[in-house]
Design a protein around this motif. Structure first.
Motif, PDB file in Angstrom:
ATOM      1  N   LEU A 205      50.937  20.663 -20.689  1.00  0.00           N
ATOM      2  CA  LEU A 205      50.483  22.159 -20.412  1.00  0.00           C
ATOM      3  C   LEU A 205      49.032  21.383 -19.898  1.00  0.00           C
ATOM      4  N   ARG A 206      48.230  21.528 -19.850  1.00  0.00           N
ATOM      5  CA  ARG A 206      47.397  22.208 -19.646  1.00  0.00           C
ATOM      6  C   ARG A 206      45.962  22.883 -19.155  1.00  0.00           C
ATOM      7  N   MET A 207      44.528  22.295 -19.760  1.00  0.00           N
ATOM      8  CA  MET A 207      44.117  23.923 -20.349  1.00  0.00           C
ATOM      9  C   MET A 207      42.477  22.923 -19.814  1.00  0.00           C
ATOM     10  N   THR A 208      41.738  23.709 -18.162  1.00  0.00           N
ATOM     11  CA  THR A 208      40.157  23.037 -18.192  1.00  0.00           C
ATOM     12  C   THR A 208      39.830  23.872 -17.547  1.00  0.00           C
TER      13      THR A 208
ATOM     14  N   GLU B  86      26.738  20.894 -14.760  1.00  0.00           N
ATOM     15  CA  GLU B  86      28.264  21.514 -14.752  1.00  0.00           C
ATOM     16  C   GLU B  86      29.470  20.570 -14.380  1.00  0.00           C
ATOM     17  N   GLN B  87      30.219  20.949 -15.346  1.00  0.00           N
ATOM     18  CA  GLN B  87      31.215  19.558 -15.190  1.00  0.00           C
ATOM     19  C   GLN B  87      32.784  20.280 -16.110  1.00  0.00           C
ATOM     20  N   LYS B  88      33.922  20.318 -15.399  1.00  0.00           N
ATOM     21  CA  LYS B  88      34.525  20.441 -16.006  1.00  0.00           C
ATOM     22  C   LYS B  88      35.118  19.437 -17.243  1.00  0.00           C
ATOM     23  N   PHE B  89      36.096  20.271 -18.378  1.00  0.00           N
ATOM     24  CA  PHE B  89      36.516  19.310 -19.741  1.00  0.00           C
ATOM     25  C   PHE B  89      38.090  20.161 -19.617  1.00  0.00           C
ATOM     26  N   SER B  90      38.975  19.466 -19.689  1.00  0.00           N
ATOM     27  CA  SER B  90      40.273  19.421 -19.919  1.00  0.00           C
ATOM     28  C   SER B  90      41.104  18.959 -20.799  1.00  0.00           C
ATOM     29  N   ALA B  91      41.764  19.037 -21.180  1.00  0.00           N
ATOM     30  CA  ALA B  91      42.670  19.358 -22.940  1.00  0.00           C
ATOM     31  C   ALA B  91      43.816  19.428 -21.789  1.00  0.00           C
ATOM     32  N   THR B  92      45.377  18.384 -22.559  1.00  0.00           N
ATOM     33  CA  THR B  92      46.697  18.413 -22.419  1.00  0.00           C
ATOM     34  C   THR B  92      47.221  18.792 -23.788  1.00  0.00           C
TER      35      THR B  92
ATOM     36  N   ILE C 263      38.853  20.147 -26.419  1.00  0.00           N
ATOM     37  CA  ILE C 263      38.056  20.961 -25.485  1.00  0.00           C
ATOM     38  C   ILE C 263      36.727  21.272 -25.973  1.00  0.00           C
ATOM     39  N   THR C 264      36.432  21.686 -26.795  1.00  0.00           N
ATOM     40  CA  THR C 264      35.068  22.377 -27.742  1.00  0.00           C
ATOM     41  C   THR C 264      34.310  20.903 -28.284  1.00  0.00           C
ATOM     42  N   ASP C 265      35.064  20.270 -28.756  1.00  0.00           N
ATOM     43  CA  ASP C 265      34.356  18.156 -29.224  1.00  0.00           C
ATOM     44  C   ASP C 265      34.165  18.256 -28.335  1.00  0.00           C
TER      45      ASP C 265
END
Length: 177
Positions: A116-119, A135-141, A165-167
């Motif tokens: 599962l991935r969230m961006t 401006e940047q994309k941050f993702s976590a899985t 992601i918040t970290d």
């Protein structure tokens, strides 16, 4: 000077030294290592906008979990006052992706693990130093066993990814190491 006088003199010196050392230690400047390096003489407020879900797949509680985690992180790790508008620092953006993919295949040819991935796309403005704007994309899985239903593990996995992601966002915005 007798032995008794010398002993009293030595004890007095030790006691005075201990008192002075205690005072110095008590009055010393404490530094809490929380990761934030903010010049509070220039930056006093932060404005954290809503991060709406703009992904194809939507799980409604995700936005609230992310938003609460982000605001709580800045509240607990900084002295910045959160404001609704005109912040010295401004964070805004949107959740752009929430996807799942087969990650592993078992011997029988079926999926054994699902990822599962969230961006999240973030726009950061530092009104006291625009050189730090980005401006940047941050993702976590997160990965779960394919035998499980997503609905049974979704909340736990989303909480893990929101924390990650918040970290990342916190480190990129106010932890200038």
């Amino acid at each position: 000077m007798g032995l008794k006088s010398k002993l009293v003199c030595c004890l007095s010196i030790v006691c005075v030294s201990a008192i002075v050392l205690t005072c110095i230690t008590a009055c010393s400047v404490g530094y809490r290592f929380n990761g934030a390096s903010i010049d509070y003489t220039k930056v006093k407020t932060i404005q954290i906008g809503a991060f709406p879900i703009r992904s194809i797949y939507v799980w409604a509680p995700m936005q609230g979990i992310f938003q609460n985690r982000l605001t709580d992180l800045f509240a607990s790790q900084t002295r910045l006052r959160q404001v609704k508008k005109n912040g010295d620092l401004v964070l805004e953006g949107e959740i752009t992706a929430f996807d799942q993919f087969n990650k592993g295949i078992s011997n029988d040819g079926y999926s054994s693990q699902v990822q599962l991935r969230m961006t999240v796309n973030v726009r950061f403005t530092n009104n006291s130093n625009h050189a730090e704007d980005f401006e940047q994309k941050f993702s976590a899985t997160s990965t779960y066993d394919a035998k499980q239903q997503l609905v049974t593990v979704q909340e736990e996995l989303v909480n893990e990814m929101c924390k990650d992601i918040t970290d990342q966002i916190f480190n990129k915005t106010v932890a200038n190491w």
